[in-house]
Scaffold this motif. Sequence first.
Motif, PDB file in Angstrom:
ATOM      1  N   GLN A  40       0.905  -1.156  -0.141  1.00  0.00           N
ATOM      2  CA  GLN A  40      -0.057   0.178  -0.118  1.00  0.00           C
ATOM      3  C   GLN A  40       0.910   0.954  -0.093  1.00  0.00           C
ATOM      4  OE1 GLN A  40      -2.923  -0.340   3.222  1.00  0.00           O
ATOM      5  NE2 GLN A  40      -4.119  -1.815   2.097  1.00  0.00           N
ATOM      6  N   LYS A  41       2.076   1.370   0.763  1.00  0.00           N
ATOM      7  CA  LYS A  41       2.819   2.284   0.694  1.00  0.00           C
ATOM      8  C   LYS A  41       3.738   2.366  -0.506  1.00  0.00           C
ATOM      9  CE  LYS A  41       3.082   2.811   5.715  1.00  0.00           C
ATOM     10  NZ  LYS A  41       4.065   3.035   7.032  1.00  0.00           N
ATOM     11  N   LYS A  42       3.970   3.604  -0.909  1.00  0.00           N
ATOM     12  CA  LYS A  42       4.533   3.567  -2.298  1.00  0.00           C
ATOM     13  C   LYS A  42       5.872   4.530  -2.105  1.00  0.00           C
ATOM     14  CE  LYS A  42       1.695   1.238  -4.417  1.00  0.00           C
ATOM     15  NZ  LYS A  42       2.098  -0.025  -4.823  1.00  0.00           N
ATOM     16  N   ASP A  43       6.029   5.363  -1.103  1.00  0.00           N
ATOM     17  CA  ASP A  43       7.087   6.412  -0.872  1.00  0.00           C
ATOM     18  C   ASP A  43       8.429   5.935  -0.446  1.00  0.00           C
ATOM     19  OD1 ASP A  43       5.220   8.434  -1.498  1.00  0.00           O
ATOM     20  OD2 ASP A  43       4.199   8.534   0.581  1.00  0.00           O
ATOM     21  N   ILE A  44       9.467   5.856  -1.154  1.00  0.00           N
ATOM     22  CA  ILE A  44      10.954   5.620  -0.863  1.00  0.00           C
ATOM     23  C   ILE A  44      11.510   6.989  -0.600  1.00  0.00           C
ATOM     24  CG2 ILE A  44      10.679   3.332  -1.716  1.00  0.00           C
ATOM     25  CD1 ILE A  44      12.267   4.234  -3.944  1.00  0.00           C
ATOM     26  N   ILE A  45      12.707   6.837   0.356  1.00  0.00           N
ATOM     27  CA  ILE A  45      13.197   8.255   0.616  1.00  0.00           C
ATOM     28  C   ILE A  45      14.797   7.641   0.266  1.00  0.00           C
ATOM     29  CG2 ILE A  45      14.391   9.963   1.970  1.00  0.00           C
ATOM     30  CD1 ILE A  45      11.280  10.288   1.441  1.00  0.00           C
ATOM     31  N   VAL A  46      15.542   8.038  -0.779  1.00  0.00           N
ATOM     32  CA  VAL A  46      16.917   7.474  -0.869  1.00  0.00           C
ATOM     33  C   VAL A  46      17.910   8.601  -0.981  1.00  0.00           C
ATOM     34  CG1 VAL A  46      16.067   5.692  -2.362  1.00  0.00           C
ATOM     35  CG2 VAL A  46      16.568   7.930  -3.532  1.00  0.00           C
ATOM     36  N   SER A  47      19.299   8.096  -0.604  1.00  0.00           N
ATOM     37  CA  SER A  47      20.319   9.179  -0.544  1.00  0.00           C
ATOM     38  C   SER A  47      20.773   9.658  -1.786  1.00  0.00           C
ATOM     39  CB  SER A  47      21.316   8.525   0.216  1.00  0.00           C
ATOM     40  OG  SER A  47      21.953   7.281  -0.529  1.00  0.00           O
ATOM     41  N   HIS A  48      20.662   9.006  -2.900  1.00  0.00           N
ATOM     42  CA  HIS A  48      21.111   9.470  -4.067  1.00  0.00           C
ATOM     43  C   HIS A  48      20.116   9.046  -5.426  1.00  0.00           C
ATOM     44  CE1 HIS A  48      23.882   7.619  -7.794  1.00  0.00           C
ATOM     45  NE2 HIS A  48      23.285   8.856  -8.029  1.00  0.00           N
ATOM     46  N   GLN A  49      19.922  10.073  -6.066  1.00  0.00           N
ATOM     47  CA  GLN A  49      18.711   9.977  -6.953  1.00  0.00           C
ATOM     48  C   GLN A  49      18.879   8.957  -8.121  1.00  0.00           C
ATOM     49  OE1 GLN A  49      17.363  13.700  -8.415  1.00  0.00           O
ATOM     50  NE2 GLN A  49      16.005  12.863 -10.130  1.00  0.00           N
ATOM     51  N   ALA A  50      18.807   7.652  -7.811  1.00  0.00           N
ATOM     52  CA  ALA A  50      19.453   6.659  -8.669  1.00  0.00           C
ATOM     53  C   ALA A  50      18.133   5.814  -8.943  1.00  0.00           C
ATOM     54  CB  ALA A  50      20.541   5.772  -8.138  1.00  0.00           C
ATOM     55  N   PHE A  51      16.901   5.872  -8.584  1.00  0.00           N
ATOM     56  CA  PHE A  51      15.785   5.093  -8.740  1.00  0.00           C
ATOM     57  C   PHE A  51      14.595   5.326  -9.291  1.00  0.00           C
ATOM     58  CE2 PHE A  51      18.679   4.048  -5.074  1.00  0.00           C
ATOM     59  CZ  PHE A  51      19.054   2.741  -5.171  1.00  0.00           C
ATOM     60  N   GLY A  52      14.859   6.409 -10.321  1.00  0.00           N
ATOM     61  CA  GLY A  52      13.789   6.727 -10.905  1.00  0.00           C
ATOM     62  C   GLY A  52      12.937   5.835 -11.878  1.00  0.00           C
ATOM     63  N   TYR A  53      13.968   5.081 -12.484  1.00  0.00           N
ATOM     64  CA  TYR A  53      13.329   3.857 -13.420  1.00  0.00           C
ATOM     65  C   TYR A  53      12.718   2.927 -12.887  1.00  0.00           C
ATOM     66  CZ  TYR A  53      16.041   6.577 -16.966  1.00  0.00           C
ATOM     67  OH  TYR A  53      16.643   7.442 -17.975  1.00  0.00           O
ATOM     68  N   LEU A  54      13.305   2.586 -11.634  1.00  0.00           N
ATOM     69  CA  LEU A  54      12.670   1.459 -10.777  1.00  0.00           C
ATOM     70  C   LEU A  54      11.341   2.166 -10.242  1.00  0.00           C
ATOM     71  CD1 LEU A  54      14.286  -0.889  -8.435  1.00  0.00           C
ATOM     72  CD2 LEU A  54      12.278   0.423  -7.331  1.00  0.00           C
ATOM     73  N   ALA A  55      11.382   3.378  -9.848  1.00  0.00           N
ATOM     74  CA  ALA A  55      10.006   3.832  -9.401  1.00  0.00           C
ATOM     75  C   ALA A  55       8.887   3.765 -10.455  1.00  0.00           C
ATOM     76  CB  ALA A  55      10.375   5.144  -8.672  1.00  0.00           C
ATOM     77  N   ARG A  56       9.350   4.526 -11.614  1.00  0.00           N
ATOM     78  CA  ARG A  56       8.527   4.277 -12.702  1.00  0.00           C
ATOM     79  C   ARG A  56       7.698   3.345 -13.035  1.00  0.00           C
ATOM     80  NH1 ARG A  56      10.778   6.060 -18.303  1.00  0.00           N
ATOM     81  NH2 ARG A  56      11.566   3.648 -18.134  1.00  0.00           N
ATOM     82  N   ASP A  57       8.744   2.200 -13.338  1.00  0.00           N
ATOM     83  CA  ASP A  57       8.432   0.990 -13.633  1.00  0.00           C
ATOM     84  C   ASP A  57       7.565   0.020 -12.655  1.00  0.00           C
ATOM     85  OD1 ASP A  57       9.592   1.582 -16.084  1.00  0.00           O
ATOM     86  OD2 ASP A  57      11.432   0.557 -15.722  1.00  0.00           O
ATOM     87  N   TYR A  58       7.704   0.408 -11.309  1.00  0.00           N
ATOM     88  CA  TYR A  58       7.054  -0.521 -10.507  1.00  0.00           C
ATOM     89  C   TYR A  58       6.021   0.465  -9.417  1.00  0.00           C
ATOM     90  CZ  TYR A  58      10.301  -3.599 -12.557  1.00  0.00           C
ATOM     91  OH  TYR A  58      11.025  -4.220 -13.469  1.00  0.00           O
ATOM     92  N   GLY A  59       5.669   1.536  -9.875  1.00  0.00           N
ATOM     93  CA  GLY A  59       4.668   2.230  -9.146  1.00  0.00           C
ATOM     94  C   GLY A  59       5.140   2.900  -7.839  1.00  0.00           C
ATOM     95  N   LEU A  60       6.390   3.292  -7.783  1.00  0.00           N
ATOM     96  CA  LEU A  60       6.851   4.029  -6.418  1.00  0.00           C
ATOM     97  C   LEU A  60       7.070   5.423  -6.768  1.00  0.00           C
ATOM     98  CD1 LEU A  60       9.432   1.319  -5.482  1.00  0.00           C
ATOM     99  CD2 LEU A  60       6.977   1.403  -4.709  1.00  0.00           C
ATOM    100  N   ASN A  61       7.268   6.111  -5.565  1.00  0.00           N
ATOM    101  CA  ASN A  61       7.429   7.398  -5.326  1.00  0.00           C
ATOM    102  C   ASN A  61       8.747   7.903  -4.935  1.00  0.00           C
ATOM    103  OD1 ASN A  61       7.201  10.084  -5.352  1.00  0.00           O
ATOM    104  ND2 ASN A  61       6.235  10.354  -3.392  1.00  0.00           N
ATOM    105  N   GLU A  62       9.802   8.180  -5.412  1.00  0.00           N
ATOM    106  CA  GLU A  62      11.073   8.676  -5.164  1.00  0.00           C
ATOM    107  C   GLU A  62      11.387   9.672  -4.713  1.00  0.00           C
ATOM    108  OE1 GLU A  62      15.514   7.701  -6.894  1.00  0.00           O
ATOM    109  OE2 GLU A  62      13.904   8.861  -8.164  1.00  0.00           O
ATOM    110  N   GLN A  63      11.776   9.757  -3.474  1.00  0.00           N
ATOM    111  CA  GLN A  63      12.175  11.385  -3.079  1.00  0.00           C
ATOM    112  C   GLN A  63      13.854  11.090  -2.581  1.00  0.00           C
ATOM    113  OE1 GLN A  63      10.484  14.116  -2.667  1.00  0.00           O
ATOM    114  NE2 GLN A  63       8.667  13.031  -3.375  1.00  0.00           N
ATOM    115  N   SER A  64      14.596  12.034  -3.263  1.00  0.00           N
ATOM    116  CA  SER A  64      16.051  11.673  -2.901  1.00  0.00           C
ATOM    117  C   SER A  64      16.795  12.980  -2.046  1.00  0.00           C
ATOM    118  CB  SER A  64      16.711  11.655  -4.276  1.00  0.00           C
ATOM    119  OG  SER A  64      16.606  13.012  -4.965  1.00  0.00           O
TER     120      SER A  64
END
Length: 320
Positions: free
Chosen positions: A208-232
């Motif tokens: 149900q949760k979709k928000d991930i906080i990452v140190s380095h903005q490297a997960f944009g494609y993963l977030a796009r392809d699997y429905g996540l929200n990346e904050q870096s």
Amino acid sequence: MKLAMRGLSKARYTLIMIAAMALIIAGCSNSASSKLSDDKTNVVTSFYPLYYLASEIGGEYANVINLVPTGVEPHEWSPKSRDLDTAAKAQLLLYNGAGLEGWIDDFLEGLPKNTELMTGAMSEGITLLDGNSEEHEEDDDHDHGDLDVDPHTWVSPKSMLVMADNVKQMLIKADAAHEEQYSANYEKLVEQLKTLDEQYTRELGAVQKKDIIVSHQAFGYLARDYGLNEQSIMGLSPDSEPRAQDLLNLAKFVKENGVKYIFFEELVSSTLAETLANEADVQTLVLNPVEGLTDKQQKNGDNYVTIMESNLQNLLKALQ
């Protein structure tokens, strides 16, 4: 514009000097070319994910040489004269493109005119993200040096499937005699990557949760392809520095959205992730952008697939 042109001229001058040095070094020592094979297709790769793909698909018929050493962050790496010499004597040079290798254009210009080296950007065919997460197709008019482009294509299994096909095509182009073997190895690898993609799709689709906080903005494609929200915390480059206000805004986001973990990566300092985690009173967890292996991972026999499986488990833990 004048400053940029002067910088480019200096860079080209540097590559000319590197090329000259490479010839001298080649005459004095065989250390630069000692990894090359006389009876296999020599493939030089710009960083680990391409090394993995070329090794798996090339199998016993390819001698794969990775430019970036184990434990080194590829954003911080730049080629030396011996690298230019090695590439010039190989059959293939595979690089990611999409702005990852800021050195690639000058590197290619520094190659000897008589080299038979085939080169290619393995991100071709992937719909790229820019720094604002807007999509655009990569084409011949696209500037790979554009700092707004997100180069981290490989972090999504869906993108790796595209890249695997590109690597296979390049190997066949360089060594058509072993097309059948390359194709068979490719099919085995594709089975693993499709299984990985299916796991990510199914298991991340169920949280149900979709928000991930990452140190380095490297997960944009993963977030796009699997429905996540990346904050870096940091930008596309892992050495970019966030503003104090950015950290405060993220801490607020963490608290308001029930985020339990701040992700950090192993090849980059975890200090900022730990600082934010302490501020927001949450924990840290590893999310690996698979830009390279650590010495420990290499000794353990880890590879792209096993690391991405670990990433999935950590994502599921964080998104419970």
